[in-house]
Scaffold this motif. Sequence first.
Motif, PDB file in Angstrom:
ATOM      1  N   ALA A 269       8.280  -3.662  19.284  1.00  0.00           N
ATOM      2  CA  ALA A 269       8.861  -4.583  18.297  1.00  0.00           C
ATOM      3  C   ALA A 269       8.482  -6.027  18.611  1.00  0.00           C
ATOM      4  O   ALA A 269       8.140  -6.807  17.714  1.00  0.00           O
TER       5      ALA A 269
ATOM      6  N   TRP B 225       4.901  -6.851  17.496  1.00  0.00           N
ATOM      7  CA  TRP B 225       4.724  -7.093  16.066  1.00  0.00           C
ATOM      8  C   TRP B 225       5.385  -8.393  15.618  1.00  0.00           C
ATOM      9  O   TRP B 225       4.951  -9.011  14.639  1.00  0.00           O
ATOM     10  N   GLU B 226       6.407  -8.863  16.353  1.00  0.00           N
ATOM     11  CA  GLU B 226       6.966 -10.186  16.054  1.00  0.00           C
ATOM     12  C   GLU B 226       5.981 -11.290  16.427  1.00  0.00           C
ATOM     13  O   GLU B 226       5.904 -12.317  15.739  1.00  0.00           O
TER      14      GLU B 226
ATOM     15  N   ARG C 258       3.658 -11.326  13.535  1.00  0.00           N
ATOM     16  CA  ARG C 258       4.306 -11.918  12.358  1.00  0.00           C
ATOM     17  C   ARG C 258       4.383 -13.441  12.457  1.00  0.00           C
ATOM     18  O   ARG C 258       4.031 -14.165  11.520  1.00  0.00           O
TER      19      ARG C 258
ATOM     20  N   SER D 201       4.521 -10.119   5.775  1.00  0.00           N
ATOM     21  CA  SER D 201       5.640  -9.762   6.645  1.00  0.00           C
ATOM     22  C   SER D 201       6.059  -8.314   6.452  1.00  0.00           C
ATOM     23  O   SER D 201       6.365  -7.601   7.414  1.00  0.00           O
ATOM     24  N   ASN D 202       6.047  -7.860   5.207  1.00  0.00           N
ATOM     25  CA  ASN D 202       6.402  -6.456   4.927  1.00  0.00           C
ATOM     26  C   ASN D 202       5.407  -5.505   5.574  1.00  0.00           C
ATOM     27  O   ASN D 202       5.788  -4.437   6.077  1.00  0.00           O
TER      28      ASN D 202
ATOM     29  N   SER E  25       6.197  -5.313   9.187  1.00  0.00           N
ATOM     30  CA  SER E  25       7.404  -4.502   9.372  1.00  0.00           C
ATOM     31  C   SER E  25       7.089  -3.017   9.324  1.00  0.00           C
ATOM     32  O   SER E  25       7.711  -2.219  10.037  1.00  0.00           O
ATOM     33  N   SER E  26       6.124  -2.627   8.480  1.00  0.00           N
ATOM     34  CA  SER E  26       5.763  -1.208   8.393  1.00  0.00           C
ATOM     35  C   SER E  26       5.138  -0.721   9.700  1.00  0.00           C
ATOM     36  O   SER E  26       5.349   0.426  10.102  1.00  0.00           O
TER      37      SER E  26
ATOM     38  N   ALA F  34       5.844  -2.105  12.692  1.00  0.00           N
ATOM     39  CA  ALA F  34       6.936  -2.173  13.670  1.00  0.00           C
ATOM     40  C   ALA F  34       7.913  -1.014  13.520  1.00  0.00           C
ATOM     41  O   ALA F  34       8.656  -0.707  14.459  1.00  0.00           O
ATOM     42  N   ALA F  35       7.907  -0.355  12.362  1.00  0.00           N
ATOM     43  CA  ALA F  35       8.838   0.753  12.115  1.00  0.00           C
ATOM     44  C   ALA F  35       8.493   2.008  12.892  1.00  0.00           C
ATOM     45  O   ALA F  35       9.291   2.943  12.972  1.00  0.00           O
TER      46      ALA F  35
END
Length: 199
Positions: free
Chosen positions: A60, A63-64, A67, A83-84, A87-88, A90-91
């Motif tokens: 996580a 990926w931040e 971002r 950003s979306n 997030s995909s 990071a999921a």
Amino acid sequence: MANTFLDSITKRRSIYHIGKNVSLSEAQISELIQTAVEQSPSSFNSQSSRAVILFGQASADFWEIVRETLRKMVPEAAFEATSNKISSFAAGLGTVLFFEDQDIIKNLQEQFALYADNFPVWSEHSTGIAQFAVWSALANENIGASLQHYNPIIDAEVQSRFGIPDSWKLRAQMPFGSIESPAGDKNYMQREDRFKIIK
């Protein structure tokens, strides 16, 4: 013609909708990734490929970094989509960071001056093979992944955050996890446009 290897690599697709619902343990996944990299060939058996396997908060955090780096570069009007997408990634359950050790390459250049110009190229071959091997091994366990390239804009912060040696050069990032949506259909070029068979 039945060929289990070809069946296995055919399962490898870019999976963008990933989750954390994976039956293998982190230890099993780590072993799989390490073995795939170890068994990947390299020029002069240089073994220049390196992999950092991130799980949980470490993934996580990675990926931040991506971002927030992109936030400074992408126009505000377009940033929500960017950003979306982050997030995909990071999921998923984790991320593999692929590196090439530049000290290995430099040493080979010094030892074999005749091939000096080729060692950086061969290093790229090595990392590509390692990435493909890991991707295919994950797919064979029904774990989805995709290959991303946010280097070099994130390199310095990633090295600082995760204690990466200065000689390791980031080449690719692979988020992985459960397959929450399958890949779409894949179109292939006509074989006569790609191949020649000469007798």
